[in-house]
Design a protein around this motif. Structure first.
Motif, PDB file in Angstrom:
ATOM      1  N   HIS A 135      -8.260 -20.480 -12.672  1.00 50.25           N
ATOM      2  CA  HIS A 135      -8.964 -20.489 -13.972  1.00 50.25           C
ATOM      3  C   HIS A 135      -9.518 -21.684 -14.036  1.00 50.25           C
ATOM      4  CE1 HIS A 135      -6.844 -16.476 -15.245  1.00 50.25           C
ATOM      5  NE2 HIS A 135      -7.564 -15.967 -14.462  1.00 50.25           N
ATOM      6  N   CYS A 136      -8.411 -23.168 -14.609  1.00 51.85           N
ATOM      7  CA  CYS A 136      -9.653 -24.374 -14.373  1.00 51.85           C
ATOM      8  C   CYS A 136     -10.657 -24.726 -12.866  1.00 51.85           C
ATOM      9  CB  CYS A 136      -8.427 -25.038 -14.191  1.00 51.85           C
ATOM     10  SG  CYS A 136      -8.820 -26.844 -14.827  1.00 51.85           S
ATOM     11  N   SER A 137      -9.745 -23.944 -11.879  1.00 51.13           N
ATOM     12  CA  SER A 137     -11.542 -24.451 -10.901  1.00 51.13           C
ATOM     13  C   SER A 137     -12.496 -23.227 -11.315  1.00 51.13           C
ATOM     14  CB  SER A 137     -10.804 -23.746  -9.671  1.00 51.13           C
ATOM     15  OG  SER A 137     -10.991 -22.730  -9.312  1.00 51.13           O
ATOM     16  N   ILE A 138     -12.838 -22.427 -11.803  1.00 50.28           N
ATOM     17  CA  ILE A 138     -13.692 -21.557 -11.863  1.00 50.28           C
ATOM     18  C   ILE A 138     -14.223 -22.362 -13.307  1.00 50.28           C
ATOM     19  CG2 ILE A 138     -13.977 -19.785 -13.402  1.00 50.28           C
ATOM     20  CD1 ILE A 138     -12.376 -18.301 -11.283  1.00 50.28           C
ATOM     21  N   ILE A 139     -13.610 -22.744 -14.401  1.00 47.50           N
ATOM     22  CA  ILE A 139     -14.489 -23.242 -15.803  1.00 47.50           C
ATOM     23  C   ILE A 139     -14.912 -24.275 -15.487  1.00 47.50           C
ATOM     24  CG2 ILE A 139     -13.487 -23.854 -17.818  1.00 47.50           C
ATOM     25  CD1 ILE A 139     -13.759 -20.869 -17.556  1.00 47.50           C
ATOM     26  N   GLU A 140     -14.141 -25.714 -14.367  1.00 44.58           N
ATOM     27  CA  GLU A 140     -14.778 -26.289 -14.347  1.00 44.58           C
ATOM     28  C   GLU A 140     -16.202 -26.605 -13.486  1.00 44.58           C
ATOM     29  OE1 GLU A 140     -13.235 -30.736 -11.609  1.00 44.58           O
ATOM     30  OE2 GLU A 140     -12.349 -29.118 -11.152  1.00 44.58           O
ATOM     31  N   LYS A 141     -16.330 -25.339 -12.841  1.00 42.80           N
ATOM     32  CA  LYS A 141     -17.389 -25.343 -11.530  1.00 42.80           C
ATOM     33  C   LYS A 141     -18.645 -24.666 -12.759  1.00 42.80           C
ATOM     34  CE  LYS A 141     -16.954 -22.073  -8.261  1.00 42.80           C
ATOM     35  NZ  LYS A 141     -16.889 -21.747  -6.966  1.00 42.80           N
TER      36      LYS A 141
END
Length: 121
Positions: free
Chosen positions: A6-12
């Motif tokens: 989820h963190c990587s999705i939000i970062e993207k």
């Protein structure tokens, strides 16, 4: 593991919005970029960031508009620079987060669309 994902999705998503704010991407465009349905993405973004993707885009737009106005650009030039259709859209973006004005008032900047140093907005 799910939190990292989820963190990587939000970062993207944040990267995409900040790099493309001039084109004012839609919820669907951002959710497509991170490969999620727009409904799931909306909920996930709000859960992690605390505001909706639209509010984040508006905040990003206002922050860039402030920089342009502080640099002495006219309100019309600033509106076009940040991807808005005109002065009225720039003015409406000064309202953010549940109807409260940000600490940003277009009338406090010296240049107007007419370039005579008097704001008419």
């Amino acid at each position: 593991m799910e939190n990292k994902y989820h963190c990587s999705i939000i970062e993207k998503a944040i990267y995409f919005i900040t790099e493309n704010y001039r084109s004012q991407p839609t919820l669907e465009e951002v959710s497509d970029y991170v490969c999620l349905s727009k409904y799931h993405f909306q909920r996930l973004f709000h859960q992690w960031v605390g505001v909706s993707p639209k509010q984040f885009l508006q905040f990003t737009t206002v922050e860039h508009a402030k920089k342009c106005l502080e640099a002495g650009r006219t309100t019309l030039a600033t509106a076009y620079e940040v991807g808005l259709s005109g002065n009225g859209r720039l003015h409406s973006r000064g309202v953010w987060k549940k109807g409260r004005r940000s600490h940003f008032k277009i009338s406090s900047y010296p240049n107007s669309i007419w370039g005579d140093g008097h704001s008419r907005i």
